[in-house]
Design a protein around this motif. Structure first.
Motif, PDB file in Angstrom:
ATOM      1  N   ARG B 118      -2.113  20.027   0.238  1.00 24.38           N
ATOM      2  CA  ARG B 118      -1.692  18.728  -0.307  1.00 24.38           C
ATOM      3  C   ARG B 118      -2.726  18.216  -1.312  1.00 24.38           C
ATOM      4  NH1 ARG B 118       1.825  14.748   0.884  1.00 24.38           N
ATOM      5  NH2 ARG B 118       1.161  12.612   0.558  1.00 24.38           N
ATOM      6  N   ASP B 187      -5.223   9.288   0.785  1.00 26.25           N
ATOM      7  CA  ASP B 187      -3.927   9.869   0.456  1.00 26.25           C
ATOM      8  C   ASP B 187      -3.280   9.091  -0.694  1.00 26.25           C
ATOM      9  OD1 ASP B 187      -1.884  11.585   0.585  1.00 26.25           O
ATOM     10  OD2 ASP B 187      -1.170  11.017   2.573  1.00 26.25           O
ATOM     11  N   PRO B 189      -0.460   6.873  -2.443  1.00 28.98           N
ATOM     12  CA  PRO B 189       0.409   5.868  -1.835  1.00 28.98           C
ATOM     13  C   PRO B 189       1.880   6.283  -1.929  1.00 28.98           C
ATOM     14  CG  PRO B 189      -0.353   5.133  -3.981  1.00 28.98           C
ATOM     15  CD  PRO B 189      -1.060   6.417  -3.698  1.00 28.98           C
ATOM     16  N   PRO B 190       2.760   5.643  -1.139  1.00 28.37           N
ATOM     17  CA  PRO B 190       4.182   6.035  -1.149  1.00 28.37           C
ATOM     18  C   PRO B 190       4.847   5.852  -2.526  1.00 28.37           C
ATOM     19  CG  PRO B 190       3.720   4.457   0.632  1.00 28.37           C
ATOM     20  CD  PRO B 190       2.469   4.604  -0.138  1.00 28.37           C
ATOM     21  N   GLU B 191       4.340   4.917  -3.337  1.00 35.04           N
ATOM     22  CA  GLU B 191       4.971   4.672  -4.650  1.00 35.04           C
ATOM     23  C   GLU B 191       4.628   5.762  -5.669  1.00 35.04           C
ATOM     24  OE1 GLU B 191       3.040   2.734  -2.667  1.00 35.04           O
ATOM     25  OE2 GLU B 191       2.542   0.975  -3.863  1.00 35.04           O
ATOM     26  N   PHE B 192       3.686   6.634  -5.309  1.00 34.10           N
ATOM     27  CA  PHE B 192       3.160   7.588  -6.285  1.00 34.10           C
ATOM     28  C   PHE B 192       4.235   8.499  -6.898  1.00 34.10           C
ATOM     29  CE2 PHE B 192       1.115  11.809  -6.977  1.00 34.10           C
ATOM     30  CZ  PHE B 192       0.350  11.471  -8.068  1.00 34.10           C
ATOM     31  N   PRO B 193       5.062   9.199  -6.076  1.00 34.45           N
ATOM     32  CA  PRO B 193       6.030  10.120  -6.696  1.00 34.45           C
ATOM     33  C   PRO B 193       6.950   9.430  -7.692  1.00 34.45           C
ATOM     34  CG  PRO B 193       5.930  10.478  -4.328  1.00 34.45           C
ATOM     35  CD  PRO B 193       5.127   9.238  -4.602  1.00 34.45           C
ATOM     36  N   ILE B 304       6.335  16.735  -2.859  1.00 33.64           N
ATOM     37  CA  ILE B 304       7.437  16.141  -2.096  1.00 33.64           C
ATOM     38  C   ILE B 304       7.890  17.121  -1.016  1.00 33.64           C
ATOM     39  CG2 ILE B 304       9.826  15.320  -2.263  1.00 33.64           C
ATOM     40  CD1 ILE B 304       9.037  14.334  -5.146  1.00 33.64           C
ATOM     41  N   GLY B 307       5.596  17.265   2.151  1.00 34.19           N
ATOM     42  CA  GLY B 307       5.683  16.162   3.106  1.00 34.19           C
ATOM     43  C   GLY B 307       4.300  15.662   3.489  1.00 34.19           C
ATOM     44  N   PRO B 308       4.247  14.683   4.401  1.00 32.70           N
ATOM     45  CA  PRO B 308       2.941  14.155   4.779  1.00 32.70           C
ATOM     46  C   PRO B 308       2.093  15.227   5.462  1.00 32.70           C
ATOM     47  CG  PRO B 308       4.744  12.991   5.908  1.00 32.70           C
ATOM     48  CD  PRO B 308       5.366  14.092   5.143  1.00 32.70           C
ATOM     49  N   TYR B 311      -4.990  15.361   3.737  1.00 30.59           N
ATOM     50  CA  TYR B 311      -5.369  15.325   2.321  1.00 30.59           C
ATOM     51  C   TYR B 311      -6.846  15.635   2.141  1.00 30.59           C
ATOM     52  CZ  TYR B 311      -6.920  10.764   3.850  1.00 30.59           C
ATOM     53  OH  TYR B 311      -7.543   9.761   4.542  1.00 30.59           O
TER      54      TYR B 311
END
Lengths: 172, 418
Positions: B118, B187, B189-193, B304, B307-308, B311
Motif C-alpha cells: 500500500r 494513511d 484520507p478517504p477523500e484521496f481517491p 483501490i 483496500g485498507p 501503510y
C-alpha cells in the motif's frame, strides 16, 4: 557478469590496483590504490564487457580518526549492463590529493570542485579547481568532521560590525 | 586517438568565472563580460552567470553558484535518520516528494527493511503527481521567460489542484515530509481517491490546452528549435540526465531501466526526441506528463483494489507503533520512546539509492557508522550536474537564447547549492 567476475577482470588488468572489495546490500564497492584511479577508470570505461561509461556520482567522506582519513567515492554506471559499481580511494590526512577524472568524464568537474571546496581534497589535473559552493574567501572546509556545526556566527544588525571586524574580506 | 579525446575535453570545457574575467591577451579579440544574475528573474533562483559576449553572441558562460548553500548535507549528520528527512524537502523544493523518496529508499536499503505494498503504491502515485506539478512549474516559467504569459496561468491552475492533494495527504502543500522510513507518515484520507480521480479526468485535455498554446506556435518554434542542441555523447560526458538526456534520443529512464518501487509492473512509455534542442526538451517533458497521468491511473486502481491495509512496516524497531497501541501496551510504549529519543541504528555500511526525479537522476548516498545518525549524506543532485552542460549548449547562441536555455534545463537552485 556477477560481482566476482568484475573483480577478477579488474585484478587481471592490474593486480596491484585493487586493494579490496566488499558487498553490502547487493552493491559492490572496490577500494583502489589512489595512484591507479585514472588507469582503472579508463579501463572500466573502455572495456567492452564492463563499459562503465557514466560517472554517476563523485563525493568525499571524512573518516576522522581513521587512516587513511579521507575517502573519495566514485559511482560508475553501465548503461548496457544496467549495473552500478562503486570505487573508493583512501587519502591521507596531510595534503590529500588524487588525480582528476575530468579528462575521462567532464562531468567530474563540478563534483570534484565540490569535494575540494567542502573537504579540501586536491584533484591533480583539474582545469579550474576553485571553491564552488562556499564564498571564495572562506577559510577551511566545512564538511570535515573537525569543523563544528554552528561554528559560524549569524550576522544581525547588532553584531554585524563585530563579525565584520574579524573577517578578512571586511578589511579589504 | 589521444588527440580526439583532448579535442572533446576542450569542446566540453566548463569554465569558472575567473576564466572569463581575465583581461584579453595581446592579439586576442576583445570581448565584453556581462554579469547576469544572481537576482535575475529568468535564472529561476539565485544563479549568477558570467557571460562573455562578442556583440550579442555568447562566446562563453561561467555559472557561479553557491548563493543558496545552506549546508544541508552537514546539518543532516547531526540529526537522527527520521529527523534528517525534513531537510530533504528543502533541496529540490519543486519536487519534495521525490527527494523524500530517494532518501527513504537509501535508508531502507541500509536497514534492509521491506515496505508494505500500500505504501509503495501511494509513493508511486504521489511522485508521479509530483512530476506533473514540477513540469507544470517548468512549463509556466519557461513560457513566461519567452514572454508567453498565459501558459503560466494555465499551468499553475492544475498545479494548485495537485498541491491541494498533497495538502490532503500530508497537511503541507510543499514541504511534505510524507514518506517515512518503512512506509508513510500516515494513511491517505478517504477523500484521496476521488481527489486524484478528479485531477486525472481533466489532465489529458488540459495538457492538450498547453500544447495548443505552444507546440505549433510560430514564435515558440522560432525561439526554441535548433537552439542549445546537445548530442547524446556530449550529454553523457557532461553527466546530463533526465528529460534533457532523453531529448537527445537516448532512452534512459531509471524507472524503466533500473526499476525501484515496482515501476517494472506499471505500463508506461519513455518519451524521447531526436535533436536535443530546447524544443525537443519541451516535447519530452510534455509527453512525460501524459505518461505520468497513465502511471497515476494504474496506481490508483491498485490502491483501490488493495483496500485498507498497513501503510508502514510492522517492524517496531523502525516505525513507531500506532497511538492506540501505546495506551495499553507497555512494549509499544517502550518502542515509541526508544524511537523518538534515540532513533534506530542501521548496520555499518554505505548505500546509494537512485531515482528518476523530474529533473533527472537523483541519488542519495548514505554512510552509516552504526549510530542513529547518518555519518555522511550526499545528494547527487540532477540540477547541479546538469548545469555543467550550460556553457556547452550556450556557446555561439544569442544572449536572449540564454534565458530560454536556462529554463529548458529546469534547474532548481535549492538543489544546485544544497
Amino acid at each position: 557478469m556477477d560481482h566476482a567476475a568484475i573483480i577478477a577482470r579488474l585484478r587481471a588488468y592490474d593486480p596491484d590496483a585493487v586493494l579490496g572489495d566488499r558487498e553490502f546490500r547487493g552493491q559492490l564497492s572496490v577500494a583502489i590504490r589512489p595512484e591507479a584511479i585514472v588507469r582503472i577508470a579508463q579501463f572500466l570505461y573502455d572495456d567492452p564487457e564492463l563499459s562503465y561509461q557514466f560517472l554517476e556520482n563523485l563525493c568525499a567522506v571524512d573518516y576522522l580518526g581513521r587512516n587513511p582519513r579521507f575517502e573519495v567515492v566514485y559511482h560508475l554506471l553501465s548503461f548496457t549492463r544496467r549495473h552500478r559499481l562503486c570505487l573508493t580511494v583512501g587519502l591521507p590526512e596531510q595534503a590529500p590529493a588524487v588525480a582528476s577524472l575530468t579528462a575521462i568524464w567532464p562531468t567530474a568537474n563540478y563534483q570534484e570542485r565540490e569535494a575540494y571546496d567542502l573537504f579540501g581534497i586536491t584533484f591533480v589535473g583539474h582545469p579550474s579547481l576553485e571553491r564552488i559552493l562556499m564564498p571564495e574567501d572562506w577559510q577551511g572546509h566545512p564538511l570535515r568532521k573537525d569543523v563544528p556545526l554552528g561554528g559560524e556566527e549569524v550576522a544581525f544588525t547588532f553584531n554585524q560590525a563585530r563579525i565584520d571586524a574579524r573577517k578578512p574580506y571586511a578589511r579589504d | 586517438m589521444t588527440i580526439e579525446v583532448k579535442q572533446l575535453v576542450r569542446d566540453l570545457s566548463i569554465p569558472s568565472p575567473g576564466d572569463i574575467t581575465r583581461p584579453a591577451l595581446a592579439g586576442e579579440r576583445e570581448t565584453m563580460v556581462l554579469n547576469m544574475g544572481p537576482h535575475h528573474p529568468s535564472t529561476h533562483g539565485v544563479l549568477r552567470l558570467v557571460v562573455e559576449l562578442d556583440g550579442e553572441t555568447v562566446v562563453n558562460v561561467a555559472p557561479d553558484i553557491g548563493y543558496l548553500h545552506t549546508g544541508i548535507e552537514k546539518s543532516m549528520e547531526s540529526k537522527t535518520y527520521q529527523k534528517a528527512l525534513v531537510m530533504t524537502d528543502r533541496t529540490d523544493y519543486l519536487a519534495p516528494l521525490s527527494n523524500n523518496l530517494s532518501y527513504v529508499l537509501a535508508v531502507e536499503q541500509l536497514l534492509g527493511c521491506t515496505v508494505p505494498e500500500r505504501a509503495t503504491t501511494v509513493r508511486v502515485l504521489l511522485v508521479e503527481l509530483q512530476r506533473i506539478s514540477s513540469h507544470l512549474v517548468w512549463l509556466g516559467t519557461h513560457a513566461l521567460d519567452l514572454a508567453a504569459m498565459s501558459v503560466f496561468l494555465y499551468g499553475f491552475r492544475e498545479r494548485e489542484q495537485i498541491l491541494d492533494i498533497f495538502e490532503l495527504v500530508s497537511g503541507a502543500r510543499m514541504m511534505t515530509s510524507y514518506f517515512r522510513v518503512g512506509g508513510l507518515a500516515y494513511d491517505v484520507p478517504p477523500e484521496f481517491p476521488a481527489a486524484v480521480q478528479a485531477l486525472l479526468a481533466i489532465m489529458p485535455e488540459r495538457i492538450d490546452e498547453y500544447e495548443a498554446l505552444l507546440t505549433h506556435n510560430p514564435i515558440w518554434l522560432e525561439r526554441t528549435r535548433g537552439i542549445g542542441a546537445i548530442d547524446t555523447a556530449s550529454a553523457i560526458a557532461l553527466g546530463v540526465t533526465g528529460p534533457a538526456l532523453r531529448a537527445t534520443g537516448f532512452a534512459w529512464d531509471l524507472r524503466r531501466d533500473m526499476p525501484y518501487c515496482g515501476y517494472e509492473t506499471y505500463e508506461f512509455a519513455v518519451p524521447i526526441a531526436r535533436n536535443g534542442d530546447i524544443y525537443d526538451r519541451y516535447l519530452v517533458r510534455v509527453a512525460e506528463m501524459r505518461e505520468s497521468v497513465k502511471i497515476c491511473a494504474q496506481a490508483l486502481d491498485r490502491l483501490i483494489a488493495l483496500g485498507p491495509g498497513p501503510y508502514v512496516t510492522s517492524d517496531r524497531k523502525i516505525a513507531p507503533p500506532p497511538k492506540s497501541e501505546i495506551t495499553h501496551s507497555m512494549e509499544s510504549l517502550i518502542h515509541h520512546f526508544k524511537l523518538w529519543t534515540e532513533g534506530f541504528k542501521p548496520p555499518r555500511g554505505d548505500t546509494l539509492a537512485a531515482i528518476e526525479s523530474p529533473r533527472g537522476e537523483l541519488a542519495t548516498y548514505i554512510v552509516s557508522d552504526g549510530s542513529p545518525k547518518p555519518y555522511r549524506v550526499h545528494f547527487r543532485a540532477p540540477s547541479f550536474v546538469n548545469l555543467q552542460a550550460l556553457p556547452h549548449m550556450a556557446r555561439g547562441h544569442l544572449v536572449a537564447d540564454l534565458v530560454a536555455l536556462i529554463a529548458s534545463m529546469d534547474p532548481v537552485l535549492g538543489e544546485v547549492d544544497r
